[in-house]
Design a protein around this motif. Structure first.
Motif, PDB file in Angstrom:
ATOM      1  N   ILE A   1       0.796  -1.158   0.149  1.00  0.00           N
ATOM      2  CA  ILE A   1      -0.002  -0.037  -0.075  1.00  0.00           C
ATOM      3  C   ILE A   1       0.923   1.189  -0.236  1.00  0.00           C
ATOM      4  O   ILE A   1       2.261   1.035   0.259  1.00  0.00           O
ATOM      5  N   THR A   2       0.165   2.500  -0.099  1.00  0.00           N
ATOM      6  CA  THR A   2       0.880   3.609  -0.329  1.00  0.00           C
ATOM      7  C   THR A   2       0.981   4.261   1.035  1.00  0.00           C
ATOM      8  O   THR A   2       0.551   3.921   1.926  1.00  0.00           O
ATOM      9  N   ASP A   3       2.065   5.155   1.075  1.00  0.00           N
ATOM     10  CA  ASP A   3       2.179   5.851   2.345  1.00  0.00           C
ATOM     11  C   ASP A   3       0.741   6.750   2.760  1.00  0.00           C
ATOM     12  O   ASP A   3       0.372   6.743   4.119  1.00  0.00           O
ATOM     13  N   GLU A   4       0.208   7.208   1.667  1.00  0.00           N
ATOM     14  CA  GLU A   4      -0.963   7.883   2.077  1.00  0.00           C
ATOM     15  C   GLU A   4      -2.345   7.162   2.657  1.00  0.00           C
ATOM     16  O   GLU A   4      -2.975   7.382   3.277  1.00  0.00           O
ATOM     17  N   GLU A   5      -2.356   5.706   1.887  1.00  0.00           N
ATOM     18  CA  GLU A   5      -3.314   4.821   2.259  1.00  0.00           C
ATOM     19  C   GLU A   5      -3.343   4.484   3.699  1.00  0.00           C
ATOM     20  O   GLU A   5      -4.029   4.215   4.283  1.00  0.00           O
ATOM     21  N   GLN A   6      -2.073   4.156   3.726  1.00  0.00           N
ATOM     22  CA  GLN A   6      -1.842   3.503   5.384  1.00  0.00           C
ATOM     23  C   GLN A   6      -2.288   4.744   6.449  1.00  0.00           C
ATOM     24  O   GLN A   6      -2.772   4.562   7.462  1.00  0.00           O
ATOM     25  N   GLU A   7      -1.865   5.891   5.958  1.00  0.00           N
ATOM     26  CA  GLU A   7      -2.370   6.962   6.994  1.00  0.00           C
ATOM     27  C   GLU A   7      -3.870   7.128   7.258  1.00  0.00           C
ATOM     28  O   GLU A   7      -4.285   7.094   8.087  1.00  0.00           O
ATOM     29  N   LEU A   8      -4.560   7.093   5.833  1.00  0.00           N
ATOM     30  CA  LEU A   8      -5.978   7.141   6.135  1.00  0.00           C
ATOM     31  C   LEU A   8      -6.485   5.912   6.612  1.00  0.00           C
ATOM     32  O   LEU A   8      -7.273   5.989   7.289  1.00  0.00           O
ATOM     33  N   ARG A   9      -5.985   4.851   6.633  1.00  0.00           N
ATOM     34  CA  ARG A   9      -6.368   3.581   7.264  1.00  0.00           C
ATOM     35  C   ARG A   9      -6.192   3.712   8.891  1.00  0.00           C
ATOM     36  O   ARG A   9      -7.003   3.248   9.595  1.00  0.00           O
ATOM     37  N   PHE A  10      -4.970   4.251   9.427  1.00  0.00           N
ATOM     38  CA  PHE A  10      -4.924   4.675  10.547  1.00  0.00           C
ATOM     39  C   PHE A  10      -5.749   5.579  10.973  1.00  0.00           C
ATOM     40  O   PHE A  10      -6.318   5.340  12.229  1.00  0.00           O
ATOM     41  N   LEU A  11      -6.089   6.733  10.558  1.00  0.00           N
ATOM     42  CA  LEU A  11      -7.164   7.639  10.984  1.00  0.00           C
ATOM     43  C   LEU A  11      -8.381   6.899  11.123  1.00  0.00           C
ATOM     44  O   LEU A  11      -9.192   7.143  12.037  1.00  0.00           O
ATOM     45  N   SER A  12      -8.933   5.988  10.410  1.00  0.00           N
ATOM     46  CA  SER A  12     -10.139   5.162  10.419  1.00  0.00           C
ATOM     47  C   SER A  12     -10.109   4.628  11.531  1.00  0.00           C
ATOM     48  O   SER A  12     -11.078   4.545  12.032  1.00  0.00           O
ATOM     49  N   ARG A  13      -8.979   3.736  11.921  1.00  0.00           N
ATOM     50  CA  ARG A  13      -9.068   2.824  13.131  1.00  0.00           C
ATOM     51  C   ARG A  13      -9.087   3.960  14.296  1.00  0.00           C
ATOM     52  O   ARG A  13      -9.811   3.456  15.293  1.00  0.00           O
ATOM     53  N   ILE A  14      -8.433   5.124  14.105  1.00  0.00           N
ATOM     54  CA  ILE A  14      -8.342   5.981  15.433  1.00  0.00           C
ATOM     55  C   ILE A  14      -9.811   6.391  15.747  1.00  0.00           C
ATOM     56  O   ILE A  14     -10.136   6.477  16.912  1.00  0.00           O
ATOM     57  N   HIS A  15     -10.426   6.573  14.570  1.00  0.00           N
ATOM     58  CA  HIS A  15     -11.886   7.369  14.786  1.00  0.00           C
ATOM     59  C   HIS A  15     -13.074   6.282  14.749  1.00  0.00           C
ATOM     60  O   HIS A  15     -14.190   6.770  15.149  1.00  0.00           O
ATOM     61  N   ASP A  16     -12.886   4.978  14.541  1.00  0.00           N
ATOM     62  CA  ASP A  16     -13.926   4.048  14.713  1.00  0.00           C
ATOM     63  C   ASP A  16     -13.698   3.294  15.922  1.00  0.00           C
ATOM     64  O   ASP A  16     -12.700   2.351  16.118  1.00  0.00           O
TER      65      ASP A  16
END
Length: 305
Positions: free
Chosen positions: A192-207
């Motif tokens: 995965i890309t750098d940006e995609e991992q950041e987004l998925r981590f944000l998703s985990r933080i907020h869910d």
């Protein structure tokens, strides 16, 4: 938190986070949620709903082939090891879930080992993994594997460079030994890309339903992205052998990654369709003296739905 790159406006980030939320549920429920999602006034992207329906149809078709594969493995006594590696949040767990979703857990199991305990740290490095290898007629999916040594252990400093070098010397011989004994090894790296991992981590933080997936190690791995890249590149270069080659799955689009990985996996095993025996439901025997005793009221679960 701002995303890197030019394609991540607040609106796009919120939409992607919503998609991540939907993606965490089973496929059947997700289809129902889609009907609500596309009826909420938001105009779907061109072809988006059609693609998702195509995804569900293809997934069910591929899962049907996985059932045939498992029946062949059981019947022939084949032994299969599938290794899933990749960065945190790369989608390994999602594809493992879809592979095992409709298979018999008695002969298809997932090995996701925790960090080694004090005793295991004194053993031969591969020793604790050996107990999870398949017997005849079994499939084992490793959600991370002995390649921890070349990745997280190396980057996080849980082993020294001498131990890493010994691993690189040993692992090709270890896997050759397994294949000579009749175990087939299929290895996948989810990219995965750098940006995609950041987004998925944000998703985990907020869910709240997904926060359990985040650990201090995950957060630290985010900071050490470049170190992981260097470790990954050396690992793929030094452990890509003819007997057990690496296969790279492009994982930015989760659904495409699942379909591509499962489709590729099916092509790696020479399985054949097994003729199904006709199953006849026997008649229930009935006896005049049979009486069913009433269940005590206090034992019954309240019907609140």
């Amino acid at each position: 938190m701002a995303m890197q790159g030019n394609d991540f406006s607040i609106e796009n980030i919120n939409q992607r986070l919503l998609q991540e939320f939907y993606d965490s549920y089973d496929e059947e429920l997700e289809m129902e949620l889609d009907d609500l999602r596309f009826g909420d006034g938001r105009k779907p992207e061109p072809g988006e709903k059609a693609w998702r329906k195509h995804y569900f149809r293809e997934l069910l078709r591929l899962q049907g082939e996985l059932v045939k594969l498992q029946e062949w493995v059981t019947r022939t006594g084949h032994r299969l090891v599938i290794i899933f590696e990749g960065r945190d949040a790369a989608g390994k767990g999602g594809v493992i879930k879809r592979i095992t979703q409709r298979l018999n857990p008695r002969t298809c199991r997932v090995a996701a080992l925790p960090a080694p305990n004090d005793r295991e740290r004194t053993q031969w490095y591969f020793q604790r993994y050996i107990a999870h290898l398949p017997a005849a007629g079994e499939m084992v999916l490793f959600d991370r594997s002995w390649y921890n040594r070349a990745g997280v252990e190396r980057v996080m400093g849980f082993c020294n460079e001498q131990e890493v070098e010994e691993f690189f010397r040993s692992v090709p011989e270890f896997e050759k030994m397994l294949t000579r004994s009749g175990i087939q090894i299929v290895k996948y790296w989810f990219s995965i890309t750098d940006e995609e991992q950041e987004l998925r981590f944000l998703s985990r933080i907020h869910d709240p339903l997904k926060q359990w997936k985040l650990s201090p190690m995950d957060l630290e791995s985010r900071r050490r992205w470049e170190e992981y890249t260097e470790a990954k590149e050396e690992m793929l270069e030094r452990t890509n052998i003819d007997e057990a080659p690496w296969w790279i799955v492009q994982g930015v689009d989760k659904k495409k990654a699942r379909l591509n990985c499962i489709s590729h996996l099916l092509r790696q095993i020479p399985y054949e369709d097994t003729e199904q025996k006709t199953i006849t439901l026997p008649h229930r025997e009935r006896h005049d003296e049979y009486r069913r005793n009433p269940v005590p009221e206090e034992m019954i679960v309240p019907e609140i739905y």
